[in-house]
Motif scaffolding. Structure first.
Motif, PDB file in Angstrom:
ATOM      1  N   PHE A  28      -3.452   3.648   2.422  1.00 17.38           N
ATOM      2  CA  PHE A  28      -4.162   3.739   3.693  1.00 17.38           C
ATOM      3  C   PHE A  28      -4.728   5.144   3.887  1.00 17.38           C
ATOM      4  CE2 PHE A  28      -4.111   4.730   8.260  1.00 17.38           C
ATOM      5  CZ  PHE A  28      -5.077   3.827   8.681  1.00 17.38           C
ATOM      6  N   LEU A  29      -3.943   6.188   3.626  1.00 19.79           N
ATOM      7  CA  LEU A  29      -4.417   7.561   3.766  1.00 19.79           C
ATOM      8  C   LEU A  29      -5.560   7.854   2.793  1.00 19.79           C
ATOM      9  CD1 LEU A  29      -1.099   9.550   4.306  1.00 19.79           C
ATOM     10  CD2 LEU A  29      -2.849   8.994   5.987  1.00 19.79           C
ATOM     11  N   PHE A  30      -5.465   7.331   1.585  1.00 16.86           N
ATOM     12  CA  PHE A  30      -6.536   7.510   0.619  1.00 16.86           C
ATOM     13  C   PHE A  30      -7.819   6.828   1.088  1.00 16.86           C
ATOM     14  CE2 PHE A  30      -8.736   6.298  -3.357  1.00 16.86           C
ATOM     15  CZ  PHE A  30      -8.994   7.572  -3.831  1.00 16.86           C
ATOM     16  N   LEU A  31      -7.688   5.639   1.673  1.00 17.86           N
ATOM     17  CA  LEU A  31      -8.834   4.918   2.208  1.00 17.86           C
ATOM     18  C   LEU A  31      -9.466   5.690   3.368  1.00 17.86           C
ATOM     19  CD1 LEU A  31     -10.513   2.304   2.092  1.00 17.86           C
ATOM     20  CD2 LEU A  31      -8.921   1.352   3.765  1.00 17.86           C
ATOM     21  N   VAL A  32      -8.644   6.250   4.254  1.00 19.36           N
ATOM     22  CA  VAL A  32      -9.146   7.052   5.368  1.00 19.36           C
ATOM     23  C   VAL A  32      -9.869   8.287   4.831  1.00 19.36           C
ATOM     24  CG1 VAL A  32      -8.449   8.487   7.329  1.00 19.36           C
ATOM     25  CG2 VAL A  32      -7.477   6.213   7.054  1.00 19.36           C
ATOM     26  N   PHE A  33      -9.306   8.923   3.805  1.00 14.95           N
ATOM     27  CA  PHE A  33      -9.908  10.105   3.203  1.00 14.95           C
ATOM     28  C   PHE A  33     -11.269   9.763   2.578  1.00 14.95           C
ATOM     29  CE2 PHE A  33     -10.432  12.842  -0.571  1.00 14.95           C
ATOM     30  CZ  PHE A  33     -10.550  14.066   0.072  1.00 14.95           C
ATOM     31  N   LEU A  34     -11.344   8.660   1.853  1.00 10.50           N
ATOM     32  CA  LEU A  34     -12.605   8.264   1.240  1.00 10.50           C
ATOM     33  C   LEU A  34     -13.661   7.903   2.282  1.00 10.50           C
ATOM     34  CD1 LEU A  34     -11.613   6.121  -1.877  1.00 10.50           C
ATOM     35  CD2 LEU A  34     -12.578   8.412  -1.814  1.00 10.50           C
ATOM     36  N   SER A  35     -13.258   7.218   3.335  1.00  7.09           N
ATOM     37  CA  SER A  35     -14.228   6.871   4.374  1.00  7.09           C
ATOM     38  C   SER A  35     -14.704   8.126   5.110  1.00  7.09           C
ATOM     39  CB  SER A  35     -13.648   5.842   5.351  1.00  7.09           C
ATOM     40  OG  SER A  35     -12.480   6.342   5.950  1.00  7.09           O
ATOM     41  N   GLY A  36     -13.822   9.115   5.287  1.00 10.01           N
ATOM     42  CA  GLY A  36     -14.238  10.387   5.886  1.00 10.01           C
ATOM     43  C   GLY A  36     -15.258  11.102   5.035  1.00 10.01           C
ATOM     44  N   ILE A  37     -15.028  11.127   3.720  1.00 17.08           N
ATOM     45  CA  ILE A  37     -15.993  11.746   2.809  1.00 17.08           C
ATOM     46  C   ILE A  37     -17.320  10.993   2.851  1.00 17.08           C
ATOM     47  CG2 ILE A  37     -16.512  12.134   0.363  1.00 17.08           C
ATOM     48  CD1 ILE A  37     -13.612  12.885  -0.038  1.00 17.08           C
ATOM     49  N   PHE A  38     -17.258   9.677   2.927  1.00 15.41           N
ATOM     50  CA  PHE A  38     -18.463   8.857   2.996  1.00 15.41           C
ATOM     51  C   PHE A  38     -19.279   9.184   4.246  1.00 15.41           C
ATOM     52  CE2 PHE A  38     -20.509   4.870   4.358  1.00 15.41           C
ATOM     53  CZ  PHE A  38     -21.382   4.694   3.290  1.00 15.41           C
ATOM     54  N   PHE A  39     -18.620   9.264   5.403  1.00 15.02           N
ATOM     55  CA  PHE A  39     -19.329   9.561   6.649  1.00 15.02           C
ATOM     56  C   PHE A  39     -19.879  10.983   6.671  1.00 15.02           C
ATOM     57  CE2 PHE A  39     -16.798   5.935   8.356  1.00 15.02           C
ATOM     58  CZ  PHE A  39     -17.880   5.115   8.630  1.00 15.02           C
ATOM     59  N   VAL A  40     -19.142  11.936   6.131  1.00 12.93           N
ATOM     60  CA  VAL A  40     -19.652  13.309   6.036  1.00 12.93           C
ATOM     61  C   VAL A  40     -20.884  13.338   5.133  1.00 12.93           C
ATOM     62  CG1 VAL A  40     -19.120  15.614   5.129  1.00 12.93           C
ATOM     63  CG2 VAL A  40     -17.477  14.447   6.579  1.00 12.93           C
ATOM     64  N   GLY A  41     -20.859  12.578   4.066  1.00  7.44           N
ATOM     65  CA  GLY A  41     -22.019  12.489   3.180  1.00  7.44           C
ATOM     66  C   GLY A  41     -23.235  11.900   3.880  1.00  7.44           C
ATOM     67  N   ILE A  42     -23.013  10.865   4.672  1.00  9.85           N
ATOM     68  CA  ILE A  42     -24.119  10.253   5.421  1.00  9.85           C
ATOM     69  C   ILE A  42     -24.711  11.257   6.408  1.00  9.85           C
ATOM     70  CG2 ILE A  42     -24.669   8.519   7.175  1.00  9.85           C
ATOM     71  CD1 ILE A  42     -22.816   6.604   5.725  1.00  9.85           C
ATOM     72  N   VAL A  43     -23.867  11.981   7.135  1.00  7.32           N
ATOM     73  CA  VAL A  43     -24.351  12.969   8.104  1.00  7.32           C
ATOM     74  C   VAL A  43     -25.115  14.082   7.379  1.00  7.32           C
ATOM     75  CG1 VAL A  43     -23.596  14.739   9.741  1.00  7.32           C
ATOM     76  CG2 VAL A  43     -22.596  12.463   9.831  1.00  7.32           C
ATOM     77  N   ALA A  44     -24.593  14.553   6.255  1.00  5.81           N
ATOM     78  CA  ALA A  44     -25.271  15.614   5.496  1.00  5.81           C
ATOM     79  C   ALA A  44     -26.630  15.118   4.993  1.00  5.81           C
ATOM     80  CB  ALA A  44     -24.396  16.069   4.336  1.00  5.81           C
ATOM     81  N   TYR A  45     -26.704  13.879   4.539  1.00  8.60           N
ATOM     82  CA  TYR A  45     -27.967  13.327   4.066  1.00  8.60           C
ATOM     83  C   TYR A  45     -28.984  13.224   5.199  1.00  8.60           C
ATOM     84  CZ  TYR A  45     -31.424  10.047   2.340  1.00  8.60           C
ATOM     85  OH  TYR A  45     -32.599   9.443   2.005  1.00  8.60           O
TER      86      TYR A  45
END
Length: 91
Positions: A7-24
Protein backbone atom coordinates in the motif's frame (compact mmCIF):
# COMPACT_ATOMS: atom_id res chain seq x y z
CA UNK A 1 3.07 -6.42 6.93
CA UNK A 2 3.44 -7.16 3.21
CA UNK A 3 0.07 -5.54 2.47
CA UNK A 4 1.11 -2.39 4.33
CA UNK A 5 4.34 -2.15 2.34
CA UNK A 6 2.47 -2.74 -0.90
CA UNK A 7 0.00 0.00 0.00
CA UNK A 8 2.80 2.46 0.88
CA UNK A 9 4.60 1.63 -2.35
CA UNK A 10 1.38 2.24 -4.30
CA UNK A 11 0.89 5.60 -2.54
CA UNK A 12 4.52 6.51 -3.31
CA UNK A 13 4.14 5.62 -7.00
CA UNK A 14 0.89 7.54 -7.34
CA UNK A 15 2.54 10.57 -5.69
CA UNK A 16 5.39 10.43 -8.19
CA UNK A 17 2.85 10.10 -11.00
CA UNK A 18 0.90 13.20 -9.88
CA UNK A 19 4.09 15.24 -9.39
CA UNK A 20 5.09 14.24 -12.92
CA UNK A 21 1.74 15.37 -14.30
CA UNK A 22 2.01 18.74 -12.53
CA UNK A 23 5.60 19.22 -13.75
CA UNK A 24 4.54 18.39 -17.32
CA UNK A 25 1.65 20.87 -17.21
CA UNK A 26 3.95 23.61 -15.91
CA UNK A 27 6.50 22.79 -18.62
CA UNK A 28 3.82 22.86 -21.30
CA UNK A 29 2.35 26.19 -20.17
CA UNK A 30 5.81 27.80 -20.09
CA UNK A 31 6.61 26.36 -23.52
CA UNK A 32 3.29 27.62 -24.96
CA UNK A 33 3.83 31.07 -23.44
CA UNK A 34 7.33 31.24 -24.92
CA UNK A 35 6.01 30.22 -28.33
CA UNK A 36 3.23 32.81 -28.13
CA UNK A 37 5.77 35.46 -27.11
CA UNK A 38 8.01 34.52 -30.05
CA UNK A 39 5.08 34.68 -32.48
CA UNK A 40 3.89 37.99 -31.08
CA UNK A 41 7.32 39.57 -31.54
CA UNK A 42 7.56 38.59 -35.18
CA UNK A 43 3.95 39.53 -35.94
CA UNK A 44 4.10 42.99 -34.41
CA UNK A 45 7.53 43.82 -35.81
CA UNK A 46 6.10 44.43 -39.27
CA UNK A 47 3.31 46.67 -38.01
CA UNK A 48 5.66 48.72 -35.87
CA UNK A 49 8.01 49.39 -38.77
CA UNK A 50 5.17 50.80 -40.86
CA UNK A 51 4.92 47.93 -43.33
CA UNK A 52 1.69 46.07 -43.88
CA UNK A 53 1.27 43.67 -40.98
CA UNK A 54 -0.48 40.35 -40.68
CA UNK A 55 -1.39 38.34 -37.63
CA UNK A 56 -2.85 34.86 -37.29
CA UNK A 57 -5.56 34.39 -34.69
CA UNK A 58 -6.19 31.30 -32.57
CA UNK A 59 -9.21 30.45 -34.71
CA UNK A 60 -6.95 30.13 -37.77
CA UNK A 61 -8.10 33.39 -39.40
CA UNK A 62 -5.40 35.69 -40.73
CA UNK A 63 -5.79 39.44 -40.29
CA UNK A 64 -3.89 41.55 -42.83
CA UNK A 65 -3.40 45.27 -42.29
CA UNK A 66 -3.30 46.98 -45.69
CA UNK A 67 -3.45 50.56 -44.44
CA UNK A 68 -0.69 52.96 -45.34
CA UNK A 69 1.85 53.86 -42.67
CA UNK A 70 0.38 57.37 -42.27
CA UNK A 71 -3.10 56.04 -41.59
CA UNK A 72 -1.89 53.21 -39.35
CA UNK A 73 0.15 55.56 -37.14
CA UNK A 74 -2.40 58.38 -36.84
CA UNK A 75 -3.87 59.31 -33.48
CA UNK A 76 -7.33 57.99 -32.77
CA UNK A 77 -8.22 60.58 -30.14
CA UNK A 78 -7.81 64.33 -30.44
CA UNK A 79 -5.29 66.16 -28.24
CA UNK A 80 -7.89 67.28 -25.68
CA UNK A 81 -9.58 63.89 -25.21
CA UNK A 82 -8.71 61.40 -22.51
CA UNK A 83 -5.48 63.00 -21.37
CA UNK A 84 -6.37 64.31 -17.92
CA UNK A 85 -9.37 64.14 -15.61
CA UNK A 86 -9.70 66.81 -12.96
CA UNK A 87 -10.28 64.95 -9.70
CA UNK A 88 -12.06 66.40 -6.72
CA UNK A 89 -12.55 64.37 -3.58
CA UNK A 90 -16.08 64.34 -2.18
CA UNK A 91 -16.56 64.68 1.56
Amino acid sequence: MGALLSFLFLVFLSGIFFVGIVAYRIYRSVKDAAQQFRNFGTGSGNAASGAAGSRRRDSGDTIIDRRGSDKAKRRIFSDNEGEYVDFEEER
